[in-house]
Design an enzyme around this catalytic site. Structure first.
Site, PDB file in Angstrom:
ATOM      1  N   THR A 117       0.818  -1.206   0.000  1.00  0.00           N
ATOM      2  CA  THR A 117       0.000   0.000   0.000  1.00  0.00           C
ATOM      3  C   THR A 117       0.856   1.263   0.000  1.00  0.00           C
ATOM      4  OG1 THR A 117      -1.473   1.305   1.430  1.00  0.00           O
ATOM      5  CG2 THR A 117      -0.122  -0.321   2.525  1.00  0.00           C
ATOM      6  N   TYR A 176      -1.132  -0.170  10.606  1.00  0.00           N
ATOM      7  CA  TYR A 176      -1.529  -0.802   9.343  1.00  0.00           C
ATOM      8  C   TYR A 176      -0.378  -0.702   8.319  1.00  0.00           C
ATOM      9  CZ  TYR A 176      -3.480  -1.111   4.658  1.00  0.00           C
ATOM     10  OH  TYR A 176      -3.678  -1.424   3.339  1.00  0.00           O
TER      11      TYR A 176
HETATM   12  N1  UFG Z   1     -13.073  10.756   3.672  1.00  0.00           N
HETATM   13  C1  UFG Z   1     -14.041  11.669   4.068  1.00  0.00           C
HETATM   14  N2  UFG Z   1     -15.195  11.177   4.597  1.00  0.00           N
HETATM   15  C2  UFG Z   1     -15.425   9.841   4.748  1.00  0.00           C
HETATM   16  C3  UFG Z   1     -14.435   8.921   4.327  1.00  0.00           C
HETATM   17  C4  UFG Z   1     -13.261   9.413   3.791  1.00  0.00           C
HETATM   18  O1  UFG Z   1     -13.865  12.880   3.967  1.00  0.00           O
HETATM   19  O2  UFG Z   1     -16.507   9.475   5.258  1.00  0.00           O
HETATM   20  C5  UFG Z   1     -11.825  11.262   3.055  1.00  0.00           C
HETATM   21  C6  UFG Z   1     -10.595  10.865   3.831  1.00  0.00           C
HETATM   22  O3  UFG Z   1     -10.345  11.794   4.854  1.00  0.00           O
HETATM   23  C7  UFG Z   1      -9.542  10.867   2.727  1.00  0.00           C
HETATM   24  C8  UFG Z   1     -10.310  10.448   1.479  1.00  0.00           C
HETATM   25  O4  UFG Z   1     -11.681  10.679   1.792  1.00  0.00           O
HETATM   26  O5  UFG Z   1      -9.063  12.155   2.535  1.00  0.00           O
HETATM   27  C9  UFG Z   1     -10.135   9.005   1.110  1.00  0.00           C
HETATM   28  O6  UFG Z   1     -10.348   8.198   2.284  1.00  0.00           O
HETATM   29  P1  UFG Z   1     -10.469   6.620   2.264  1.00  0.00           P
HETATM   30  O7  UFG Z   1     -10.754   6.191   3.669  1.00  0.00           O
HETATM   31  O8  UFG Z   1     -11.404   6.208   1.200  1.00  0.00           O
HETATM   32  O9  UFG Z   1      -9.030   6.105   1.808  1.00  0.00           O
HETATM   33  P2  UFG Z   1      -7.566   6.499   2.372  1.00  0.00           P
HETATM   34  O10 UFG Z   1      -6.978   7.523   1.488  1.00  0.00           O
HETATM   35  O11 UFG Z   1      -7.594   6.738   3.828  1.00  0.00           O
HETATM   36  O12 UFG Z   1      -6.826   5.120   2.064  1.00  0.00           O
HETATM   37  C10 UFG Z   1      -5.764   4.721   2.825  1.00  0.00           C
HETATM   38  C11 UFG Z   1      -4.619   4.320   1.914  1.00  0.00           C
HETATM   39  C12 UFG Z   1      -4.808   2.963   1.338  1.00  0.00           C
HETATM   40  C13 UFG Z   1      -5.198   2.007   2.399  1.00  0.00           C
HETATM   41  C14 UFG Z   1      -6.434   2.477   3.061  1.00  0.00           C
HETATM   42  C15 UFG Z   1      -6.829   1.538   4.144  1.00  0.00           C
HETATM   43  O13 UFG Z   1      -4.480   5.245   0.881  1.00  0.00           O
HETATM   44  O14 UFG Z   1      -3.606   2.518   0.794  1.00  0.00           O
HETATM   45  O15 UFG Z   1      -6.191   3.726   3.668  1.00  0.00           O
HETATM   46  O16 UFG Z   1      -8.159   1.281   4.106  1.00  0.00           O
HETATM   47  F1  UFG Z   1      -5.368   0.757   1.889  1.00  0.00           F
END
Ligand code: UFG
Length: 325
Positions: free
Chosen positions: A115, A139
């Protein structure tokens, strides 16, 4: 035969489908804790847990496994902070069991789901494979530990690997047979879609004061079918005798949280209530990949990762999953 550990999960099942299309012989191993029996559509299946070494040995003894793809892991960043033991046992100890049994049975190729979270807070954007790896949560640490372990294993044993560092996996199978289905769901696109169908009251934006054009975080969304294709190319790469390595998989483009919500409103033609809240702990401002290495080496190109196709395919799947017309 290819063993797909976690083949009943989101990215695993999409890869199983693509492997099947290409005529590979498939064995899916899953404990169905987070995987779905509904996703077991292709190949053989064994319900097993990586915790159980005896069971693993009997599987490797029974089936002519030549390569392993390993998707099974816990992925909730927040939970990994409050319950690191769960992450280190499942993502590290259990993966070591798998690796050790693979070596006992002389299985030589390993494709590992890593990741971009292994990079931690970016010091430069876009992020290439040489960017320092300093994860900021258990993680990401657990994934980096396995990256290090397989490097040592490949130096010592007759074993080669590819670590694939995913950016934000998203979208769903074009035929609508499988898609994103986590419980609980923490990822942005399915949560926005839940808000579109009133399964949730609203989508909360975690932070609007980031240093980005609209104040919300930027991510590099890569379609799950493009991820699946990268796995197959990585497997062929190892099978042809190439050396172990790691690749980023992303589109090299980023979208803000607000852009995702706007595109979802456009595609679903539904109203979505947005609530602006504070930052979520551990979120980097911007994560965008440099994916030149995989493009040059594996001749991989994203085919399905326009934002339109990502959200349209996710919407089609979401409607089906939630029985919406
Ligand atoms: N977000 C919101 N509201 C929500 C959910 C997410 O504003 O209800 C925002 C987050 O703050 C972030 C973006 O949307 O800025 C994407 O969030 P995700 O949770 O969809 O994904 P992440 O970028 O946190 O993903 C990360 C890593 C991956 C990893 C994953 C683990 O980029 O490699 O976390 O689940 F696998």
């Amino acid at each position: 035969m290819v063993l797909i550990v976690g083949g009943a999960g989101y990215i695993g099942s999409h890869t199983v489908k693509e492997l099947h299309k290409k005529g590979h012989e498939i064995l899916v191993l899953d404990n169905l804790v987070h995987g779905h029996k509904e996703f077991l559509k292709w190949g053989k299946f064994v319900n097993a847990d990586l915790e159980n070494i005896k069971q693993l040995r009997s599987i490797f003894k029974k089936y002519p496994i030549t390569s392993v793809m390993h998707f099974a892991s816990y992925i909730n960043v927040g939970e990994s902070v409050t319950d690191p033991k769960k992450y280190y046992i499942n993502n590290v100890t259990n993966t070591l069991n798998l690796l050790n049994v693979m070596i006992e049975y002389s299985v030589r190729h390993f494709i590992f789901s890593s990741t971009c979270a292994t990079y931690g807070t970016p010091v430069s954007i876009p992020i290439d494979e040489n960017h320092p790896q300093n994860p900021i949560n258990p993680y990401g640490q657990s994934k980096l530990m396995i990256e290090k372990i397989i490097e040592d294993y490949s130096n010592a044993y007759d074993f080669s690997y590819v670590s694939l560092r995913y950016f934000n996996a998203s979208g769903a199978d074009q035929d609508g047979e499988i898609g994103e289905w986590h419980n609980p769901e923490t990822h942005l696109i399915p949560i926005v879609l839940d808000a579109a169908i009133n399964k949730r009251d609203s989508i909360e934006i975690y932070g609007t004061d980031y240093d980005t054009p609209d104040g919300t975080c930027i991510r590099d969304y890569i379609h799950v079918t493009d991820l699946a294709d990268a796995h197959i190319k990585a497997l062929e790469f190892l099978e042809s005798g190439e050396k172990s390595t790691a690749f980023n998989i992303g589109t090299e483009n980023g979208y803000t949280v607000r852009e995702i919500i706007e595109k979802t409103i456009e595609i679903t033609k539904r109203e979505i209530k947005v609530v602006e809240t504070g930052r979520r702990e551990g979120d980097a401002t911007t994560l965008i990949s440099k994916s030149t290495k995989i493009k040059d080496t594996l001749k991989w190109e994203p085919q399905h990762s326009s934002l339109n196709e990502i959200i349209q395919s996710a919407w089609n799947w979401h409607k089906k999953l939630n029985k919406i017309e």
